[in-house]
Motif scaffolding. Structure first.
Motif, mmCIF file in Angstrom:
data_model
loop_
_atom_site.group_PDB
_atom_site.id
_atom_site.type_symbol
_atom_site.label_atom_id
_atom_site.label_comp_id
_atom_site.label_asym_id
_atom_site.label_seq_id
_atom_site.Cartn_x
_atom_site.Cartn_y
_atom_site.Cartn_z
ATOM 1 N N GLU A 160 -3.113 21.048 -6.607
ATOM 2 C CA GLU A 160 -1.768 21.479 -7.008
ATOM 3 C C GLU A 160 -0.729 21.234 -5.914
ATOM 4 N N MET A 161 -1.155 21.252 -4.649
ATOM 5 C CA MET A 161 -0.233 20.999 -3.529
ATOM 6 C C MET A 161 0.213 19.541 -3.485
ATOM 7 N N VAL A 162 -0.677 18.628 -3.877
ATOM 8 C CA VAL A 162 -0.445 17.206 -3.627
ATOM 9 C C VAL A 162 -0.198 16.387 -4.891
ATOM 10 N N ASP A 163 -1.080 16.482 -5.867
ATOM 11 C CA ASP A 163 -1.051 15.546 -6.995
ATOM 12 C C ASP A 163 0.305 15.468 -7.715
ATOM 13 N N LYS B 45 -5.552 30.982 2.581
ATOM 14 C CA LYS B 45 -4.501 30.097 3.096
ATOM 15 C C LYS B 45 -5.068 28.694 3.177
ATOM 16 N N ILE B 46 -4.423 27.772 2.467
ATOM 17 C CA ILE B 46 -4.840 26.379 2.438
ATOM 18 C C ILE B 46 -3.756 25.573 3.138
ATOM 19 N N MET C 3 0.850 -1.195 0.000
ATOM 20 C CA MET C 3 0.000 0.000 0.000
ATOM 21 C C MET C 3 0.885 1.246 0.000
ATOM 22 N N LEU C 4 0.459 2.240 -0.715
ATOM 23 C CA LEU C 4 1.178 3.500 -0.825
ATOM 24 C C LEU C 4 1.164 4.236 0.510
ATOM 25 N N ASP C 5 2.332 4.678 0.971
ATOM 26 C CA ASP C 5 2.398 5.496 2.183
ATOM 27 C C ASP C 5 2.459 6.962 1.746
ATOM 28 N N VAL C 6 1.327 7.636 1.860
ATOM 29 C CA VAL C 6 1.188 9.015 1.392
ATOM 30 C C VAL C 6 2.195 9.934 2.068
ATOM 31 N N LYS C 7 2.547 9.634 3.327
ATOM 32 C CA LYS C 7 3.485 10.482 4.069
ATOM 33 C C LYS C 7 4.891 10.481 3.465
ATOM 34 N N ASP C 8 5.171 9.536 2.566
ATOM 35 C CA ASP C 8 6.454 9.545 1.854
ATOM 36 C C ASP C 8 6.498 10.629 0.787
ATOM 37 N N PHE C 9 5.338 11.183 0.441
ATOM 38 C CA PHE C 9 5.260 12.120 -0.682
ATOM 39 C C PHE C 9 4.805 13.525 -0.290
ATOM 40 N N VAL C 10 3.932 13.629 0.697
ATOM 41 C CA VAL C 10 3.455 14.938 1.163
ATOM 42 C C VAL C 10 3.576 15.010 2.674
ATOM 43 N N LYS C 11 3.687 16.208 3.177
ATOM 44 C CA LYS C 11 3.922 16.409 4.611
ATOM 45 C C LYS C 11 2.771 17.169 5.251
ATOM 46 N N GLN C 12 2.332 16.651 6.379
ATOM 47 C CA GLN C 12 1.339 17.345 7.194
ATOM 48 C C GLN C 12 1.890 18.721 7.570
ATOM 49 N N GLY C 13 1.037 19.724 7.542
ATOM 50 C CA GLY C 13 1.450 21.081 7.891
ATOM 51 C C GLY C 13 1.817 21.934 6.690
ATOM 52 N N GLU C 14 1.955 21.325 5.509
ATOM 53 C CA GLU C 14 2.236 22.125 4.310
ATOM 54 C C GLU C 14 1.110 23.131 4.114
ATOM 55 N N GLU C 15 1.472 24.330 3.663
ATOM 56 C CA GLU C 15 0.444 25.337 3.407
ATOM 57 C C GLU C 15 0.832 26.211 2.234
ATOM 58 N N VAL C 16 -0.179 26.764 1.611
ATOM 59 C CA VAL C 16 -0.012 27.669 0.484
ATOM 60 C C VAL C 16 -0.937 28.849 0.713
ATOM 61 N N THR C 17 -0.454 30.053 0.422
ATOM 62 C CA THR C 17 -1.294 31.247 0.477
ATOM 63 C C THR C 17 -1.419 31.810 -0.929
ATOM 64 N N ILE C 18 -2.646 32.052 -1.329
ATOM 65 C CA ILE C 18 -2.973 32.601 -2.644
ATOM 66 C C ILE C 18 -3.507 34.015 -2.434
ATOM 67 N N THR C 19 -3.033 34.961 -3.230
ATOM 68 C CA THR C 19 -3.562 36.323 -3.222
ATOM 69 C C THR C 19 -4.056 36.632 -4.629
ATOM 70 N N LYS C 20 -5.256 37.169 -4.715
ATOM 71 C CA LYS C 20 -5.799 37.512 -6.035
ATOM 72 C C LYS C 20 -6.781 38.664 -5.920
ATOM 73 N N VAL C 21 -7.047 39.295 -7.043
ATOM 74 C CA VAL C 21 -8.063 40.344 -7.128
ATOM 75 C C VAL C 21 -9.341 39.689 -7.630
#
Length: 135
Positions: free
Chosen positions: A52-55, A86-87, A1-19
């Motif tokens: 976009e953060m994960v895939d 903020k995601i 089974m795929l261990d997702v934690k090998d690829f993405v990390k808990q606590g990652e965040e992205v902030t987007i700013t737009k008009v």
């Protein structure tokens, strides 16, 4: 089974700013609210950002799909305003990814959300789709 934690990390965040543009407003859904940021636009920004953060970090053949969404849009925002989202990837539970989102502008917070995505094998998903379509 795929261990997702090998690829993405808990606590990652992205902030987007737009008009906020016309494409982000309620538009034709309500002529009385056509100058306001729509809840759907907030949801779409979060889903797009979560994907976009994960895939791209997953191994070939794996993707995420949305499973759950909860949102509160508690203040209006006018078209032309600058907004921030903020995601955050709050939790990884096996193949389940739990995200939170906060949206704010110059006057304060206007929305909050929770979103769950599930990491799956794309080929197995398509097998299930074909099986279901032939019933």
């Amino acid at each position: 089974m795929l261990d997702v934690k090998d690829f993405v990390k808990q606590g990652e965040e992205v902030t987007i700013t737009k008009v906020v543009g016309p494409e982000d407003t309620v538009g034709t859904s309500s002529t009385h609210l056509q100058q306001l940021l729509s809840t759907n636009a907030c949801i779409n920004i979060m889903i797009k950002t979560a994907v976009e953060m994960v895939d791209p970090k997953l191994p070939p053949g794996y993707i995420t799909v949305g499973r759950y969404w909860e949102t509160t849009h508690h203040a209006p925002v006018l078209m032309g305003s600058t907004v921030n989202f903020k995601i955050t990837l709050d939790k990884i539970d096996s193949n389940r990814l739990l995200f939170s989102m906060t949206g704010w502008d110059d006057t304060g917070e206007f929305c909050r959300a929770k979103h769950e995505r599930v990491v799956i094998n794309k080929d197995k998903l398509m097998d299930k789709v074909r099986e279901r379509a032939t019933r």
